[in-house]
Motif scaffolding. Structure first.
Motif, PDB file in Angstrom:
ATOM      1  N   GLU A  65       0.684  -1.249   0.062  1.00 39.66           N
ATOM      2  CA  GLU A  65      -0.096   0.086  -0.137  1.00 39.66           C
ATOM      3  C   GLU A  65       0.788   1.245   0.007  1.00 39.66           C
ATOM      4  OE1 GLU A  65      -2.581  -0.357   3.161  1.00 39.66           O
ATOM      5  OE2 GLU A  65      -4.040  -1.692   2.108  1.00 39.66           O
ATOM      6  N   HIS A  66       2.025   1.134   0.676  1.00 40.77           N
ATOM      7  CA  HIS A  66       2.908   2.546   0.824  1.00 40.77           C
ATOM      8  C   HIS A  66       3.276   2.826  -0.589  1.00 40.77           C
ATOM      9  CE1 HIS A  66       5.791   5.353   2.560  1.00 40.77           C
ATOM     10  NE2 HIS A  66       6.155   4.842   1.664  1.00 40.77           N
ATOM     11  N   GLY A  68       2.224   1.943  -3.437  1.00 34.74           N
ATOM     12  CA  GLY A  68       1.135   2.074  -4.469  1.00 34.74           C
ATOM     13  C   GLY A  68       1.081   1.053  -5.590  1.00 34.74           C
ATOM     14  N   ILE A 144      -0.364  15.673   0.550  1.00 33.80           N
ATOM     15  CA  ILE A 144      -0.498  14.286   1.284  1.00 33.80           C
ATOM     16  C   ILE A 144      -1.614  13.925   2.112  1.00 33.80           C
ATOM     17  CG2 ILE A 144       0.989  12.740   2.617  1.00 33.80           C
ATOM     18  CD1 ILE A 144       3.384  14.107   1.506  1.00 33.80           C
ATOM     19  N   LEU A 147      -4.423  13.349   0.029  1.00 32.88           N
ATOM     20  CA  LEU A 147      -4.681  12.324  -0.541  1.00 32.88           C
ATOM     21  C   LEU A 147      -5.006  11.126   0.482  1.00 32.88           C
ATOM     22  CD1 LEU A 147      -1.341  12.548  -2.584  1.00 32.88           C
ATOM     23  CD2 LEU A 147      -3.771  12.036  -3.493  1.00 32.88           C
ATOM     24  N   ALA A 152      -6.504   7.694  -1.052  1.00 32.18           N
ATOM     25  CA  ALA A 152      -5.662   7.342  -2.090  1.00 32.18           C
ATOM     26  C   ALA A 152      -4.209   6.808  -1.357  1.00 32.18           C
ATOM     27  CB  ALA A 152      -5.471   8.510  -2.972  1.00 32.18           C
ATOM     28  N   ILE A 153      -3.807   7.090  -0.688  1.00 31.22           N
ATOM     29  CA  ILE A 153      -2.565   6.564  -0.089  1.00 31.22           C
ATOM     30  C   ILE A 153      -2.824   6.139   1.436  1.00 31.22           C
ATOM     31  CG2 ILE A 153      -1.064   7.856  -1.494  1.00 31.22           C
ATOM     32  CD1 ILE A 153      -0.633   9.624   0.661  1.00 31.22           C
ATOM     33  N   PRO A 154      -2.098   5.415   2.020  1.00 33.26           N
ATOM     34  CA  PRO A 154      -2.236   4.888   3.478  1.00 33.26           C
ATOM     35  C   PRO A 154      -1.810   6.050   4.278  1.00 33.26           C
ATOM     36  CG  PRO A 154      -0.565   3.813   2.358  1.00 33.26           C
ATOM     37  CD  PRO A 154      -0.879   4.514   1.552  1.00 33.26           C
TER      38      PRO A 154
END
Lengths: 224, 224
Positions: A65-66, A68, A144, A147, A152-154
């Motif tokens: 996940e980090h 992507g 960030i 997001l 969209a990002i963890p």
DNA sequence: ATAAATATATAGGAGTCCTATTTAAATGTG
DNA sequence: CACATTTAAATAGGACTCCTATATATTTAT
């Protein structure tokens, strides 16, 4: 609305394209590092992430996940790093399904080596004035955070979402913030992106911190 | 020098890491677009670049440089796009060694389709205030320019290096710049990253434009 | 107990991306 | 004009990326 608005693509589109251009430089940088360290860009990424997350073993999933990428991609890169002796992979004692991935001494050595070099992107960022760098750091952190909220990002352990963060509580314009963990004032240029001492704040504190953070004034020229 | 400077990694390092995090989101976005358009991220990149460079045929090499990949990689992606009927490839009449790569109608259709969607990164950038977006655009452009000067990325047709650009000549804070090509004032939010009307300025004009551009003051709060 | 969810691994395949080399054409030199 | 050099692109070969779909084991929920 000016004539130029009609001629222009939306700002967010040009921002994305601009970040993409910087991304092209970063991609080239990463292949350069690869040569030195013997790692592919993805492998270097994985290693740096695990190195930054301290002693607790990481899961395959959170690494994927980090970065992507899909989980099997992470599995494969981790396997390569284990083969090279830079990571270890054990079964998590608390959950026999899960893996516990940790960095080895040799892995830390490599990360240290990579950290010594300065990439062309970093050199470019260094040409910005100190104040511009701080502004850019703010804007990057806000992006960030947006997001993260959008999923969209963890979650990233940024100061803004930390229970120890006190935004804008000091008069000193250089060091307006306070970290209650180390109990010391600090400035915009010190804001962290992934702090090991991070503790997630509750929603109320978070809203308040965000508001205080957002209200920071920048009465600075772009140059300096 | 505060206690925190000793505890912190350099700002340029955290900036790079932050841009990297945004890059992770962009990477995931690109795979999402891939599904819709039937193109891989690299292919979409190539197509968008050729689409943006108007009617003149592109060379393989300049496409590779723009993407920050090796020439054979570009050759391969271009070949895939030609197979799909989205690009054409012909021998350049002026230089029989070189290729002249152009976009087809079908290719333009795909690019238009991709452009309609808004990525999660773009939505995140939209959460920034209008003034923050303009600031970020400035900082991104400066960074791109620094990368160009360092030779890390190829020349980009940004306003700053354009012979038609007059930085900061109007009193209107919203529209301080002037484009002598369309003979109209415009603002920081309109600055382009790759303009088809771009003409490279000579060194003297360039230095002057850069200086005027850099002197822009931002007396804005971060929020708005 | 049994079903559902979760963590990872495996399989299979398209695509990325590199270095090194080859082919062909343009350019530069004695 | 011949010959070497440079330049543009293609090709070969290989490591790796990265996906989807599926399988296996384990935990959690009913």
């Amino acid at each position: 609305m000016t004539p130029f608005d009609a001629l222009s693509t939306p700002v967010y589109r040009r921002l994305r394209e601009g970040l993409d251009r910087i991304g092209a430089a970063m991609r080239a940088d990463q292949w350069g590092l690869a040569e030195d360290s013997g790692l592919s860009p993805t492998q270097a990424h994985v290693l740096a992430f695990v190195a930054g997350r301290g002693a607790k073993g990481m899961r395959v999933r959170s690494i994927a996940e980090h970065l992507g990428v899909a989980q099997p991609t992470a599995t494969e890169s981790i396997a390569a790093l284990v083969r090279k002796g830079l990571l270890t992979k054990a079964s998590d004692p608390d959950d026999a399904r899960a893996a516990s991935i940790q960095i080895t001494g040799a892995g830390q050595e490599i990360v240290r080596g990579i950290g010594l070099a300065m990439t062309s992107t970093e050199r470019a960022l260094e040409t910005l004035s100190s104040k511009e760098q701080t502004m850019l750091l703010h804007l990057v952190i806000k992006t960030i955070r947006a997001l993260q909220i959008a999923g969209a990002i963890p979650p990233q352990r940024v100061c803004i979402s930390c229970r120890y963060f006190r935004a804008n509580v000091h008069d000193d314009a250089e060091l307006p913030h306070h970290c209650a963990y180390v109990d010391a004032p600090f400035g915009g240029r010190h804001l962290r992106l992934d702090c090991n001492e991070h503790g997630e704040a509750d929603q109320g504190a978070l809203d308040q911190a965000w508001k205080a953070f957002s209200g920071i004034a920048y009465d600075l020229p772009m140059s300096a």
